[in-house]
Structures are given as C-alpha cells and as structure tokens.
Motif scaffolding. Structure first.
Motif, PDB file in Angstrom:
ATOM      1  N   GLY A  45      14.249  -3.075  -7.436  1.00  0.00           N
ATOM      2  CA  GLY A  45      12.928  -3.313  -7.999  1.00  0.00           C
ATOM      3  C   GLY A  45      11.904  -2.298  -7.564  1.00  0.00           C
ATOM      4  N   GLY A  46      10.688  -2.758  -7.677  1.00  0.00           N
ATOM      5  CA  GLY A  46      10.207  -4.124  -7.852  1.00  0.00           C
ATOM      6  C   GLY A  46      10.872  -5.137  -6.908  1.00  0.00           C
ATOM      7  N   THR A  47      10.641  -6.364  -7.237  1.00  0.00           N
ATOM      8  CA  THR A  47      11.190  -7.453  -6.435  1.00  0.00           C
ATOM      9  C   THR A  47      12.009  -8.373  -7.337  1.00  0.00           C
ATOM     10  OG1 THR A  47       9.242  -7.335  -5.004  1.00  0.00           O
ATOM     11  CG2 THR A  47      10.606  -9.285  -4.790  1.00  0.00           C
ATOM     12  N   PRO A  48      13.318  -8.113  -7.437  1.00  0.00           N
ATOM     13  CA  PRO A  48      14.159  -8.940  -8.307  1.00  0.00           C
ATOM     14  C   PRO A  48      14.092 -10.435  -7.982  1.00  0.00           C
ATOM     15  CG  PRO A  48      15.313  -6.944  -7.711  1.00  0.00           C
ATOM     16  CD  PRO A  48      14.053  -6.944  -6.908  1.00  0.00           C
ATOM     17  N   ASP A  53       0.806  -1.230   0.000  1.00  0.00           N
ATOM     18  CA  ASP A  53       0.000   0.000   0.000  1.00  0.00           C
ATOM     19  C   ASP A  53       0.834   1.272   0.000  1.00  0.00           C
ATOM     20  OD1 ASP A  53      -2.105  -1.682   0.072  1.00  0.00           O
ATOM     21  OD2 ASP A  53      -2.756  -1.199   2.113  1.00  0.00           O
ATOM     22  N   TYR A  54       2.036   1.204   0.559  1.00  0.00           N
ATOM     23  CA  TYR A  54       2.872   2.413   0.703  1.00  0.00           C
ATOM     24  C   TYR A  54       3.844   2.594  -0.451  1.00  0.00           C
ATOM     25  CZ  TYR A  54       5.768  -1.425   2.142  1.00  0.00           C
ATOM     26  OH  TYR A  54       6.420  -2.632   2.148  1.00  0.00           O
ATOM     27  N   CYS A  55       3.896   1.648  -1.397  1.00  0.00           N
ATOM     28  CA  CYS A  55       5.014   1.606  -2.344  1.00  0.00           C
ATOM     29  C   CYS A  55       4.825   2.516  -3.545  1.00  0.00           C
ATOM     30  CB  CYS A  55       5.249   0.182  -2.824  1.00  0.00           C
ATOM     31  SG  CYS A  55       6.660   0.112  -3.956  1.00  0.00           S
ATOM     32  N   THR A 114       8.620   5.881   6.827  1.00  0.00           N
ATOM     33  CA  THR A 114       7.542   5.671   5.848  1.00  0.00           C
ATOM     34  C   THR A 114       7.061   6.988   5.239  1.00  0.00           C
ATOM     35  OG1 THR A 114       6.820   3.742   7.088  1.00  0.00           O
ATOM     36  CG2 THR A 114       5.231   4.673   5.520  1.00  0.00           C
ATOM     37  N   GLU A 115       7.115   7.039   3.927  1.00  0.00           N
ATOM     38  CA  GLU A 115       6.587   8.206   3.201  1.00  0.00           C
ATOM     39  C   GLU A 115       5.221   7.832   2.645  1.00  0.00           C
ATOM     40  OE1 GLU A 115       9.544   9.625   0.143  1.00  0.00           O
ATOM     41  OE2 GLU A 115      10.487   7.737   0.692  1.00  0.00           O
ATOM     42  N   ILE A 116       4.405   8.825   2.355  1.00  0.00           N
ATOM     43  CA  ILE A 116       3.112   8.557   1.704  1.00  0.00           C
ATOM     44  C   ILE A 116       3.085   9.311   0.374  1.00  0.00           C
ATOM     45  CG2 ILE A 116       0.600   8.525   1.994  1.00  0.00           C
ATOM     46  CD1 ILE A 116       0.946   8.717   4.967  1.00  0.00           C
ATOM     47  N   GLY A 165      -0.593  -3.998   3.481  1.00  0.00           N
ATOM     48  CA  GLY A 165      -0.696  -4.646   2.178  1.00  0.00           C
ATOM     49  C   GLY A 165       0.508  -5.480   1.790  1.00  0.00           C
ATOM     50  N   ARG A 166       1.267  -5.903   2.782  1.00  0.00           N
ATOM     51  CA  ARG A 166       2.458  -6.699   2.500  1.00  0.00           C
ATOM     52  C   ARG A 166       2.046  -8.148   2.285  1.00  0.00           C
ATOM     53  NH1 ARG A 166       7.448  -5.236   0.816  1.00  0.00           N
ATOM     54  NH2 ARG A 166       8.875  -6.820   1.510  1.00  0.00           N
ATOM     55  N   VAL A 167       2.740  -8.863   1.408  1.00  0.00           N
ATOM     56  CA  VAL A 167       2.328 -10.220   1.098  1.00  0.00           C
ATOM     57  C   VAL A 167       2.932 -11.235   2.075  1.00  0.00           C
ATOM     58  CG1 VAL A 167       4.124 -10.935  -0.551  1.00  0.00           C
ATOM     59  CG2 VAL A 167       1.775 -11.641  -0.923  1.00  0.00           C
ATOM     60  N   LEU A 214      19.164  -6.100   5.820  1.00  0.00           N
ATOM     61  CA  LEU A 214      17.708  -6.201   5.986  1.00  0.00           C
ATOM     62  C   LEU A 214      17.108  -4.795   6.085  1.00  0.00           C
ATOM     63  CD1 LEU A 214      17.459  -9.131   8.601  1.00  0.00           C
ATOM     64  CD2 LEU A 214      17.346  -9.285   6.094  1.00  0.00           C
ATOM     65  N   ASP A 215      16.014  -4.565   5.339  1.00  0.00           N
ATOM     66  CA  ASP A 215      15.301  -3.275   5.374  1.00  0.00           C
ATOM     67  C   ASP A 215      14.172  -3.318   6.393  1.00  0.00           C
ATOM     68  OD1 ASP A 215      16.699  -2.292   3.180  1.00  0.00           O
ATOM     69  OD2 ASP A 215      15.028  -2.515   1.767  1.00  0.00           O
ATOM     70  N   LEU A 216      14.038  -2.246   7.160  1.00  0.00           N
ATOM     71  CA  LEU A 216      12.867  -2.055   8.024  1.00  0.00           C
ATOM     72  C   LEU A 216      12.228  -0.715   7.666  1.00  0.00           C
ATOM     73  CD1 LEU A 216      13.896  -2.831  11.727  1.00  0.00           C
ATOM     74  CD2 LEU A 216      12.380  -4.174  10.270  1.00  0.00           C
ATOM     75  N   VAL A 262      12.216  -6.524   4.958  1.00  0.00           N
ATOM     76  CA  VAL A 262      11.491  -7.141   6.080  1.00  0.00           C
ATOM     77  C   VAL A 262      10.338  -6.221   6.497  1.00  0.00           C
ATOM     78  CG1 VAL A 262      11.699  -7.823   8.502  1.00  0.00           C
ATOM     79  CG2 VAL A 262      13.552  -8.353   6.892  1.00  0.00           C
ATOM     80  N   GLN A 263      10.637  -4.976   6.623  1.00  0.00           N
ATOM     81  CA  GLN A 263       9.712  -3.867   6.971  1.00  0.00           C
ATOM     82  C   GLN A 263       9.215  -3.936   8.417  1.00  0.00           C
ATOM     83  OE1 GLN A 263      10.619  -2.619   4.504  1.00  0.00           O
ATOM     84  NE2 GLN A 263      10.200  -3.684   2.613  1.00  0.00           N
ATOM     85  N   SER A 264       8.718  -5.104   8.868  1.00  0.00           N
ATOM     86  CA  SER A 264       8.239  -5.233  10.249  1.00  0.00           C
ATOM     87  C   SER A 264       8.178  -6.719  10.588  1.00  0.00           C
ATOM     88  CB  SER A 264       6.832  -4.638  10.368  1.00  0.00           C
ATOM     89  OG  SER A 264       6.262  -4.977  11.613  1.00  0.00           O
TER      90      SER A 264
HETATM   91  C1  LIG Z   1      12.279  -2.076  -3.934  1.00  0.00           C
HETATM   92  S1  LIG Z   1      11.941  -2.318  -2.270  1.00  0.00           S
HETATM   93  C2  LIG Z   1      12.917  -3.736  -1.714  1.00  0.00           C
HETATM   94  C3  LIG Z   1      12.690  -5.128  -2.246  1.00  0.00           C
HETATM   95  C4  LIG Z   1      11.306  -5.713  -2.208  1.00  0.00           C
HETATM   96  N1  LIG Z   1      10.534  -5.164  -3.270  1.00  0.00           N
HETATM   97  C5  LIG Z   1      10.609  -5.561  -0.899  1.00  0.00           C
HETATM   98  O1  LIG Z   1       9.766  -4.683  -0.788  1.00  0.00           O
HETATM   99  O2  LIG Z   1      10.873  -6.367   0.000  1.00  0.00           O
HETATM  100  C6  LIG Z   1      12.975  -1.097  -1.534  1.00  0.00           C
HETATM  101  C7  LIG Z   1      12.625  -0.636  -0.133  1.00  0.00           C
HETATM  102  O3  LIG Z   1      11.997   0.620  -0.194  1.00  0.00           O
HETATM  103  C8  LIG Z   1      11.332   0.851   1.017  1.00  0.00           C
HETATM  104  N2  LIG Z   1      10.088   1.570   0.722  1.00  0.00           N
HETATM  105  C9  LIG Z   1       9.174   1.305  -0.240  1.00  0.00           C
HETATM  106  N3  LIG Z   1       8.161   2.204  -0.176  1.00  0.00           N
HETATM  107  C10 LIG Z   1       8.450   3.054   0.839  1.00  0.00           C
HETATM  108  C11 LIG Z   1       7.794   4.170   1.413  1.00  0.00           C
HETATM  109  N4  LIG Z   1       6.616   4.628   0.963  1.00  0.00           N
HETATM  110  N5  LIG Z   1       8.390   4.818   2.460  1.00  0.00           N
HETATM  111  C12 LIG Z   1       9.585   4.382   2.925  1.00  0.00           C
HETATM  112  N6  LIG Z   1      10.236   3.317   2.435  1.00  0.00           N
HETATM  113  C13 LIG Z   1       9.673   2.662   1.404  1.00  0.00           C
HETATM  114  C14 LIG Z   1      11.085  -0.507   1.653  1.00  0.00           C
HETATM  115  O4  LIG Z   1      11.779  -0.602   2.861  1.00  0.00           O
HETATM  116  C15 LIG Z   1      11.674  -1.486   0.640  1.00  0.00           C
HETATM  117  O5  LIG Z   1      12.324  -2.557   1.273  1.00  0.00           O
END
Ligand SMILES: C[S@@+](CC[C@H](N)C(=O)[O-])C[C@H]1O[C@@H](n2cnc3c(N)ncnc32)[C@H](O)[C@@H]1O
Ligand code: SF4
Length: 445
Positions: A117-120, A70-72, A247-249, A188-190, A213-215, A176-178
């Motif tokens: 990505g996306g999700t490589p 949802d946030y992407c 987190t940005e919107i 909305g994470r899968v 790892l991303d949070l 990972v995010q959370s």
């Molecule tokens: C391309 S994604 C990483 C790989 C994979 N697609 C995933 O989501 O696990 C890059 C990173 O951007 C961050 N991200 C995506 N949307 C964001 C948002 N609205 N605010 C802050 N970080 C965001 C997330 O932490 C995500 O892991």
C-alpha cells in the motif's frame, strides 16, 4: 580482495554525495525517469508471446490509508468511503482479467503475490474476499507459494485476519516504525505503541506461518535511547522477521515540505547516524538469534523464511503490477500504471491495460538490474550470471568493484561479490555507481 584483475584500470576514489533529502531506496533499474510512454508497446509485444517458463507473481497496490504519515512517499488516498474502495477493487480484478487473456499470461500459475500500500488492512473483510475471489477466478492460485499482506496496527481486526487466511495469505507484514509514542506522533503516525501489542497478539492467534514487523531508524526526533528501546521491544515480541528501513525524506513528503519551510521541530539525522543505528539494531537482533539476510531484513529461521517475492523478482521473474501507480516487470520490460485512480479506472473500464510508461531492458540492462538488486542481499554469486548471461560480473563491474573494495565496502572472491557490513549499511547509496553510463546522474523518479 578482487581476484583476476584486468590490467590498466585506474584506481578511483568514491566520494558519495549524501543529500539530506531525496530518495535513497533503489526499487528498480533503470531509474523510473528513464521509462516513457513510447515504450509501452514493448510490453504489449512481450504479453503477446507464448507463456515463458519464468515464475509469475503479482503486486497489488491498495492505496488507502487512515491518515498520511509525514515521511511517506507512497501513493495513498486518505479515509475513502467504501463505495470508492469497492469500485477500485473491481477495477483491479478487471485489470487482472485483461492480463489473464494475454497469451504470455494465460493459464500460468501464480507463484507469489504481494498486497502492498497504502494500507491494505484498511479494507473490510468483505472487500478482501471480493478481491481474493476475483483474482483467483482470473488466474490459478493453487500452487501459490507466498502471499504477503501489509497491515498497519490500528486497522488490524480479528475477523479481518480470518478473511486473510481464507484468501490464502501466508505472510503478514505490519508497520510498527517505533515503540515510542512521542516519536510516532511527531512523525504523523496514527497508531500508538499499545496498538502494536494488541494487533500483534491478534495476528499471532491466526496461523500465518510468517509475521514480519517493519521499523524505521532515523525518524525525526529519534534518540539513541529511543531507538534501543524500539529494538528491545521488537525482540521481545519474537516476530519471524524484522525489516528496518533508514528514514528517507523524499521530495513529495510533508517532512520535506517542513524541512524547506523551516517548520521542522527537530533536525533530520545524518546518514552516518542512521547507519550506526541500523548496525546497532542488526547486532541486537543477531544477539537474539536472528540472521541478517539483506540490507533491511533479519529473520529468525533463514531456511524456513526465504522471502520469495525478492528471490524471484530479483532473479528475473515476471511480476504483474496491478492497481494505481503499481509497477511490474514482464519479459524484460519494466512498466508502471497510471498515477491517479481516476485515470487508472478510466483505462481499465475501457478494457485497456492502464500502463502509462515502460522500459524495455536490453540483455545487458537485465544483467545490471539483477546484479544491483541482488547486491541488496549482501552477496551475489558469480556462476549464475556466467551461466545466464555468459558474462563475468567481476570483469563487467571491475572499476567500481575495485573502488568500493578500496573503501572497505565490498570483497570479491572467485565465487562471489560480497558486501562488508559497512557496505551493506549503505548499499542503496552504492548501487547507482553500477548503472550504465546512460543512467548515471539521472533523476530517480
Ligand atoms: C506501505 S508501508 C507499510 C504498511 C502500512 N501502510 C504502514 O505504514 O504501517 C511500507 C513501509 O515503508 C516504510 N516507509 C515509508 N516511508 C518511508 C520513508 N520515507 N523512509 C523509509 N521507510 C519508509 C515504512 O516502514 C512502512 O512500514
Ligand atoms: S507509511 Fe503506511 S500508513 Fe503511513 S501514509 Fe504511508 S502507506 Fe499510509
């Protein structure tokens, strides 16, 4: 405090607007909205020059995901059949070949690469090999120092990880995010937290040298307790580095649409709360032996794990952006590719570089670009700018530096401009204040 102050500079205060929605993260300078199609020829001119000595990198955009979070705000296509992905990968390789034939690129070794990505990790092992082989045929990879590949927990498989090793991946970064399943679902994470444990064990069985790892802090519905638990769980896994994004919107997200239609099940958190959570996360990581090396990253061993993609790119290296909507930087020209797969593939299939907009930076623009990007590292040494540009960054940015010093966000010594921790936590909010007046208050995208 600021040393060697020029006289007659008024003291300014720094009211910083904090909109709930919109972009926060500064990925490029000047802002994307200043790039245009009229400047694309500047890229062609730069590519036609003999190869420069600067390091060369690749960013490869792999825009496929299982589901949209949802946030992407990244460009991605959901659940595409293998044939669509195959065709796209062929276009990426073809694009690489087009660049490799240019005088400015021909014969240059690739120093760093980033598959984002996306999700490589939604690719199959065969697709990864096909892409890796195609890229290596076009340009020498033998001396590549760092190859990052982004993964999401659900799509990590053992055989797939082996194929990443085969194509030379040295750094795996997983979103990972959370660790809270309720939060993951709400945003909305899968994947679920148990997918992270499973994927992380598999990644650790293969020797990648660096696992990041991303949070995300400030996800919709996050409480202080849930955030503390995520930090506790991530430290327990002992990754080589942790990246934390606030987190940005952005306007092109489901989160934003729900916010404006009143459909959000919870209120978005304020930036003060996000900064407090990031600060708390950094402190816990520091207590566990990590070092904070930028506004987003904490690493276990700063000597061993230097993020070369950032180190090179933020100091003026060339980077070819391959794939749909990818952006790159070459010979002082920023550029971005076509924004849909259809248009991207059509251009490449006609043997044309699929670039749609560009910006040629003046030497002064390059100084601003490198200064603001390096500020994200928390410290910008003065001498390299003096050597490279013949200018003192403290004199260049005096008024803004003084304003931010008054707010307690920045300190300046004879050696370096440094962000305080409070400054580091809000760095992307501060950077636009250093922009040239032509780009103040322009749209970001
Ligand atoms: C391309 S994604 C990483 C790989 C994979 N697609 C995933 O989501 O696990 C890059 C990173 O951007 C961050 N991200 C995506 N949307 C964001 C948002 N609205 N605010 C802050 N970080 C965001 C997330 O932490 C995500 O892991
Ligand atoms: S955050 Fe990652 S998995 Fe989610 S939509 Fe964006 S790119 Fe895809």
């Amino acid at each position: 405090m600021i040393a060697s102050a020029p006289v007659n500079v008024p003291t300014l205060t720094a009211p910083i607007d904090e909109p709930v929605a919109g972009n926060y993260f500064v990925a490029a300078y000047p802002p994307f909205s200043a790039w245009d199609s009229a400047q694309v020829p500047a890229l062609h001119e730069a590519l036609a020059q003999p190869a420069p000595a600067a390091p060369l990198g690749l960013y490869v955009h792999l825009p496929f995901c299982q589901k949209k979070c949802d946030y992407c705000y990244y460009l991605s296509y959901i659940a595409q059949p293998a044939a669509v992905v195959d065709r796209y990968l062929d276009a990426v390789v073809r694009e690489m070949e087009l660049y490799a034939a240019q005088p400015g690129v021909k014969g240059r070794p690739v120093s760093f690469a980033y598959f984002g990505g996306g999700t490589p990790s939604t690719l199959s092992s065969a697709q990864v090999r096909r892409l890796g082989d195609g890229l290596r045929r076009a340009l020498a990879w033998d001396n590549v120092k760092e190859v990052t590949f982004e993964c999401a927990p659900r799509s990590v498989r053992h055989e797939f990880l082996e194929s990443l090793r085969e194509v030379g991946v040295t750094r795996v970064s997983m979103g990972v995010q959370s660790f809270d399943n309720e939060l993951l679902k709400l945003n909305g994470r899968v994947h679920l937290a148990e997918d992270v444990s499973r994927a992380y064990s598999m990644i650790r069985e293969v020797d990648f040298g660096w696992v990041n790892l991303d949070l995300m802090c400030g996800l919709l519905g996050e409480t202080e307790e849930k955030w503390r638990e995520s930090i506790r769980r991530i430290i327990e896994l002992e990754p080589d580095s942790v990246t934390i994004y606030q987190t940005e919107i952005p306007h092109n997200t489901q989160l934003y649409r729900d916010l404006t239609s009143g459909a959000l099940p919870a209120l978005p958190l304020s930036w003060d709360i996000k900064r407090a959570r990031l600060d708390q996360g950094f402190r816990e990581l520091e207590r566990a032996g990590y070092t904070v090396v930028s506004a987003y990253n904490a690493v276990k061993d700063p000597q061993r794990h230097r993020f070369l993609y950032q180190d090179y790119l933020w100091r003026g290296a060339d980077m070819l952006g391959l794939g749909v909507a990818a952006f790159g930087y070459f010979g002082g020209v920023h550029f971005q590719n076509q924004a849909t797969i259809k248009h991207y593939e059509a251009a490449v299939e006609q043997g044309k570089l699929p670039v749609t907009r560009a910006f040629k930076l003046s030497i002064h623009d390059q100084l601003v670009r490198e200064f603001i990007l390096q500020l994200k590292l928390g410290e910008v040494p003065i001498a390299p700018f003096q050597e490279r540009f013949g200018l003192n960054i403290v004199v260049q940015f005096y008024a803004t530096l003084r304003m931010f010093a008054n707010e307690g966000w920045i300190t300046v010594s004879d050696e370096a401009v440094r962000l305080t921790r409070r400054g580091l936590l809000r760095v992307d909010r501060l950077l636009p204040r250093f922009y040239d007046s032509r780009f103040q208050d322009v749209r970001y995208t």
